[in-house]
Design a protein around this motif. Structure first.
Motif, mmCIF file in Angstrom:
data_model
loop_
_atom_site.group_PDB
_atom_site.id
_atom_site.type_symbol
_atom_site.label_atom_id
_atom_site.label_comp_id
_atom_site.label_asym_id
_atom_site.label_seq_id
_atom_site.Cartn_x
_atom_site.Cartn_y
_atom_site.Cartn_z
ATOM 1 N N UNK A 1 27.494 66.034 58.064
ATOM 2 C CA UNK A 1 27.045 67.154 57.229
ATOM 3 C C UNK A 1 25.641 67.609 57.638
ATOM 4 N N UNK A 2 24.762 66.638 57.884
ATOM 5 C CA UNK A 2 23.405 66.990 58.301
ATOM 6 C C UNK A 2 23.406 67.746 59.623
ATOM 7 N N UNK B 1 20.457 75.199 57.318
ATOM 8 C CA UNK B 1 19.041 75.422 57.081
ATOM 9 C C UNK B 1 18.416 74.220 56.371
ATOM 10 N N UNK B 2 17.107 74.267 56.227
ATOM 11 C CA UNK B 2 16.357 73.161 55.642
ATOM 12 C C UNK B 2 16.765 72.901 54.193
ATOM 13 N N UNK B 3 17.057 73.943 53.435
ATOM 14 C CA UNK B 3 17.451 73.786 52.030
ATOM 15 C C UNK B 3 18.746 72.973 51.944
ATOM 16 N N UNK B 4 19.691 73.290 52.799
ATOM 17 C CA UNK B 4 20.964 72.566 52.813
ATOM 18 C C UNK B 4 20.747 71.100 53.217
ATOM 19 N N UNK B 5 19.898 70.871 54.197
ATOM 20 C CA UNK B 5 19.586 69.503 54.628
ATOM 21 C C UNK B 5 18.964 68.717 53.480
ATOM 22 N N UNK B 6 17.993 69.308 52.806
ATOM 23 C CA UNK B 6 17.331 68.625 51.697
ATOM 24 C C UNK B 6 18.309 68.325 50.563
ATOM 25 N N UNK B 7 19.235 69.222 50.304
ATOM 26 C CA UNK B 7 20.247 68.988 49.264
ATOM 27 C C UNK B 7 21.152 67.822 49.638
ATOM 28 N N UNK B 8 21.512 67.718 50.898
ATOM 29 C CA UNK B 8 22.349 66.609 51.356
ATOM 30 C C UNK B 8 21.595 65.292 51.227
ATOM 31 N N UNK B 9 20.328 65.297 51.626
ATOM 32 C CA UNK B 9 19.528 64.072 51.558
ATOM 33 C C UNK B 9 19.248 63.648 50.129
ATOM 34 N N UNK B 10 19.121 64.609 49.232
ATOM 35 C CA UNK B 10 18.809 64.312 47.835
ATOM 36 C C UNK B 10 20.007 63.718 47.097
ATOM 37 N N UNK B 11 21.206 64.057 47.515
ATOM 38 C CA UNK B 11 22.422 63.648 46.821
ATOM 39 C C UNK B 11 22.663 62.152 46.978
ATOM 40 N N UNK B 12 22.345 61.387 45.928
ATOM 41 C CA UNK B 12 22.550 59.933 45.952
ATOM 42 C C UNK B 12 24.001 59.555 45.718
#
Length: 82
Positions: free
Chosen positions: A51-52, A57-68
């Motif tokens: 997914x990463x 974009x950066x927003x999508x990457x941050x959302x993926x990383x934030x999702x625990x």
């Protein structure tokens, strides 16, 4: 292929050098094989990593990383009977 520089301690290097000689493989080949095995171990992280890599974009990457509570596609399909 990409070139990497890495730093390891002397004892680890000597063990790698001895194993390289015994297995008739380059240290680079041993590192590639080990890294590949390491990266394929945890299936949920494999999916998350994909997914990463596909993120736009950066927003999508941050959302993926934030999702625990990341779940695999199979888990999602099972949960929603798809």
């Amino acid at each position: 292929m990409h070139r990497l520089n890495l730093t390891i301690d002397e004892a680890l290097y000597e063990k790698a050098r001895a194993s390289s000689f015994l297995e008739n493989k380059s240290i680079s080949q041993m590192i590639r094989e080990s890294l590949s095995e390491y990266l394929s171990k945890d299936k949920s992280k494999v999916a998350q990593r994909e997914l990463l890599l596909e993120a736009d974009n950066e927003v999508e990457v941050l959302a993926i990383l934030k999702d625990d509570t990341f779940s695999t596609q199979d888990d999602f399909a099972e949960k929603f009977n798809l």
